[in-house]
Design an enzyme around this catalytic site. Structure first.
Site, PDB file in Angstrom:
ATOM      1  N   ASP A  79       0.793  -1.303  -0.006  1.00  0.00           N
ATOM      2  CA  ASP A  79      -0.009  -0.166  -0.156  1.00  0.00           C
ATOM      3  C   ASP A  79       0.929   1.333  -0.046  1.00  0.00           C
ATOM      4  O   ASP A  79       1.977   1.290   0.412  1.00  0.00           O
ATOM      5  CB  ASP A  79      -0.954  -0.101   1.262  1.00  0.00           C
ATOM      6  CG  ASP A  79      -1.957  -0.862   1.388  1.00  0.00           C
ATOM      7  OD1 ASP A  79      -2.015  -1.626   0.343  1.00  0.00           O
ATOM      8  OD2 ASP A  79      -2.446  -1.251   2.303  1.00  0.00           O
ATOM      9  N   GLN A  80       0.245   2.245  -0.425  1.00  0.00           N
ATOM     10  CA  GLN A  80       1.187   3.541  -0.568  1.00  0.00           C
ATOM     11  C   GLN A  80       1.501   3.971   0.822  1.00  0.00           C
ATOM     12  O   GLN A  80       2.848   4.343   0.927  1.00  0.00           O
ATOM     13  CB  GLN A  80       0.416   4.914  -1.347  1.00  0.00           C
ATOM     14  CG  GLN A  80       1.251   5.830  -1.454  1.00  0.00           C
ATOM     15  CD  GLN A  80       0.135   7.115  -2.307  1.00  0.00           C
ATOM     16  OE1 GLN A  80      -0.981   6.888  -2.552  1.00  0.00           O
ATOM     17  NE2 GLN A  80       0.629   8.267  -2.357  1.00  0.00           N
TER      18      GLN A  80
END
Length: 225
Positions: free
Chosen positions: A66-67
């Protein structure tokens, strides 16, 4: 200022923290805030995969983080290696270990979260526990330390060992048992979100059999928080 402001890693435009390079694969420490792969729109083209391609034109995506999650991510250097590593992840032959700091103190020192997950379609990209139609998801956890912050709010450093790889699995599982990850904009309540300048979730290590050599490969990068 929050208790964990110093956990933020600056996203350097051309920076890549290289952990491993050989003829078959690459490994990097992805900083929080950097996409793993390009997103939609011109403003979301900067990502770890694009940066890696600039130096290693044969780099191929195998998995994603995930970012807001930092830590170890692996890229392949051929289509054959991409398939082999992809199969290893899909068949759960990759041991993954994360570190997180969560709100509160768990009652036990270790445990397993076994809750099926499904997309929360009206609220994408959020995911949710769905005991009827959700896909199996299993996470083992262990307390590393119990922390009492300066303002008296308890939190806990956990080791997390996901046995499946569902979207947002660790974030949803920990929220579901009442211990959301600090700094989580999607799943933590406002007070837990505000306690850290970033999501305090880090992919600390990957251990797997190197598809080309058969040797055990352990790639590790300590959490910055």
């Amino acid at each position: 200022m929050t208790a964990f402001d110093d956990a933020t890693q600056p996203v350097v435009p051309d920076g890549l923290h290289v952990l491993h390079v050989d003829d078959d694969l690459l490994a990097f420490d992805k900083p929080s805030g950097l996409l793993s792969v390009p997103g939609r729109g011109a403003d979301k083209q900067d990502c770890l995969a694009t940066r890696a391609l600039a130096q290693w034109p044969d780099a191929r995506v195998v998995h994603r983080l995930d970012q807001p999650t930092s830590g170890v991510i692996v890229l392949a250097r051929s289509a054959e290696m991409q398939r082999a590593l992809g199969d290893a992840f899909a068949e759960r032959r990759v041991d993954k270990r994360y570190v997180a700091i969560v709100d509160g103190w768990p009652d036990a020192d270790a445990g397993t979260i076994d809750l099926p997950l499904q997309a929360d379609w009206p609220n994408r990209p959020r995911q949710q526990v769905d005991r009827i139609s959700g896909k199996p998801a299993r996470t083992r956890w262990q307390v590393l330390s119990r922390i009492q912050t300066a303002n008296g709010a308890p939190c806990t450093r956990l080791a997390l060992m996901p046995e499946t790889g569902r979207t947002h699995q660790l974030r949803v599982h920990l929220q579901a048992i009442g211990h959301p990850i600090l700094g989580d904009a999607l799943y933590a309540p406002p007070e837990a979100h505000a306690r850290a300048a970033r999501l305090l979730l880090h992919a600390e290590s990957l251990t797997f059999e190197h598809p080309a050599t058969g040797a055990s490969l352990h790639i590790m990068c300590p959490a910055p928080f």
